[in-house]
Design an enzyme around this catalytic site. Structure first.
Site, mmCIF file in Angstrom:
data_model
loop_
_atom_site.group_PDB
_atom_site.id
_atom_site.type_symbol
_atom_site.label_atom_id
_atom_site.label_comp_id
_atom_site.label_asym_id
_atom_site.label_seq_id
_atom_site.Cartn_x
_atom_site.Cartn_y
_atom_site.Cartn_z
ATOM 1 N N GLU A 142 -1.285 0.365 -2.012
ATOM 2 C CA GLU A 142 -2.309 -0.199 -1.046
ATOM 3 C C GLU A 142 -2.649 1.286 -0.379
ATOM 4 O O GLU A 142 -3.242 1.144 0.693
ATOM 5 C CB GLU A 142 -1.981 -1.016 -0.264
ATOM 6 C CG GLU A 142 -1.820 -2.482 -0.855
ATOM 7 C CD GLU A 142 -1.570 -3.602 -0.096
ATOM 8 O OE1 GLU A 142 -2.414 -4.183 0.659
ATOM 9 O OE2 GLU A 142 -0.352 -4.010 0.044
ATOM 10 N N SER A 181 -3.171 -7.217 -0.742
ATOM 11 C CA SER A 181 -4.427 -6.527 -1.303
ATOM 12 C C SER A 181 -5.016 -7.236 -2.493
ATOM 13 O O SER A 181 -5.714 -6.594 -3.507
ATOM 14 C CB SER A 181 -4.817 -5.278 -1.227
ATOM 15 O OG SER A 181 -4.830 -4.666 0.144
#
Length: 318
Positions: A30, A158
């Protein structure tokens, strides 16, 4: 701003925070999202007059933390190395106060399997699941749970490595793909219905957001790239169900020890039952992110939100 959220606005002067290191970037999957979040947080702090600087977390992190004058850290690292307790442990060893949850809560929330085990033990509804280690596990899970299912790396955020599957062959392929991100892979029952995200800030639950996407689920693209993702505040629930969702969120976050701020992801099935998926302890702060939206609905602009998160680090650890 309603009276219910007025106490979230920090009354501290910029100088009260001292010199603040905004920790972002890092090495997790991420990283790109963290860089965007970190730059937004840094801009907000500097605009507010806080003596803040950015620190892209790399191999020289320990040296930088020891050589720089740092009074506290704003952790806006997403995923491993930032949300999993390791950064929190390092900062505690160095005596540097930091934002967000502590070591245990960070590690626990990052581990989707153990999060579910804690919730299950307390009667907090979370979808049925299985752990995948082999093709045989995939076949067993398909038989036990039925289709559709959703596959998840146990320690990523995510929506990285996630996939919705409708057959055994798809499940095996998705397990293999998820295994490239994490040695531990979960598969969960698919909950068909609306999705909600609920932020917490300094032990208060912010207004829930209902999510809508043309994708099969709220995946990475829907979160950070697509411009057709829908966000509804008010979320569309009647007052009784909205209160139920907010109360359950408070209970789910308390069970994990969440502090400072966080964001829970929840599904609702056709019978109106809520199902808790996970909690993020350092959620995104990009232009597509959800915590700033919830804060705006509560009457806090982005700068006030960032200062409130930072102020919680003083209240929690001094």
């Amino acid at each position: 701003m309603t009276a219910a959220y007025a106490n979230l606005v920090s009354t501290l002067a910029p100088k009260d925070f001292g010199r603040v290191a905004v920790l972002f970037g890092g090495k997790s999957a991420e990283r790109e999202v963290s860089l965007k979040s970190g730059n937004a947080v840094l801009d907000a702090l500097q605009s507010a007059g806080v003596d803040a600087f950015g620190l892209d977390v790399g191999d020289d992190l320990l040296q930088r933390l020891q050589s720089e004058k740092i009074d506290r850290a704003f952790i806006i690292l997403h995923g491993r190395g930032g949300e999993d307790g390791s950064m929190q442990g390092l900062l505690e060893c160095l005596g540097i106060p930091y934002t967000g949850s502590g070591i245990l809560a960070s590690a626990l929330a990052m581990d989707k399997l153990r999060t579910k085990q804690v919730w299950h033990s307390l009667g907090i509804p979370t979808p049925r699941h299985a752990v995948l280690r082999s093709e045989a596990d995939c076949i067993s899970a398909a038989t036990e749970l039925g289709f559709p299912l959703i596959v998840k790396p146990a320690h990523e955020g995510s929506s990285i490595g996630m996939a919705k599957v409708t057959s055994a062959s798809e499940l095996i392929d998705a397990w293999k793909a998820a295994s490239t991100y994490d040695s531990q892979v979960l598969v969960e029952q698919w909950i068909q219905g609306p999705e909600f995200t609920i932020a917490t800030l300094r032990d208060q639950v912010l207004p829930p957001i209902a999510l809508g996407t043309t994708h099969s689920f709220y995946d990475y693209d829907a979160k950070y790239i697509a411009n057709d993702t829908q966000y509804r505040i008010p979320c569309g629930l009647d007052s009784t169900k909205e209160k139920e969702l907010m109360d359950l969120t408070a209970k789910a976050c308390e069970a994990l020890g969440i502090a400072g701020w966080g964001r829970a992801d929840v599904m609702q099935d056709a019978d109106g039952q809520f199902w808790f998926l996970e909690v993020n302890t350092a959620p995104g702060m990009t232009d597509h992110s959800l915590v700033p939206m919830a804060a705006r609905a509560a009457g806090l602009d982005f700068q006030q939100l960032v200062l409130a998160i930072l102020a919680a680090s003083i209240e929690a650890r001094g």
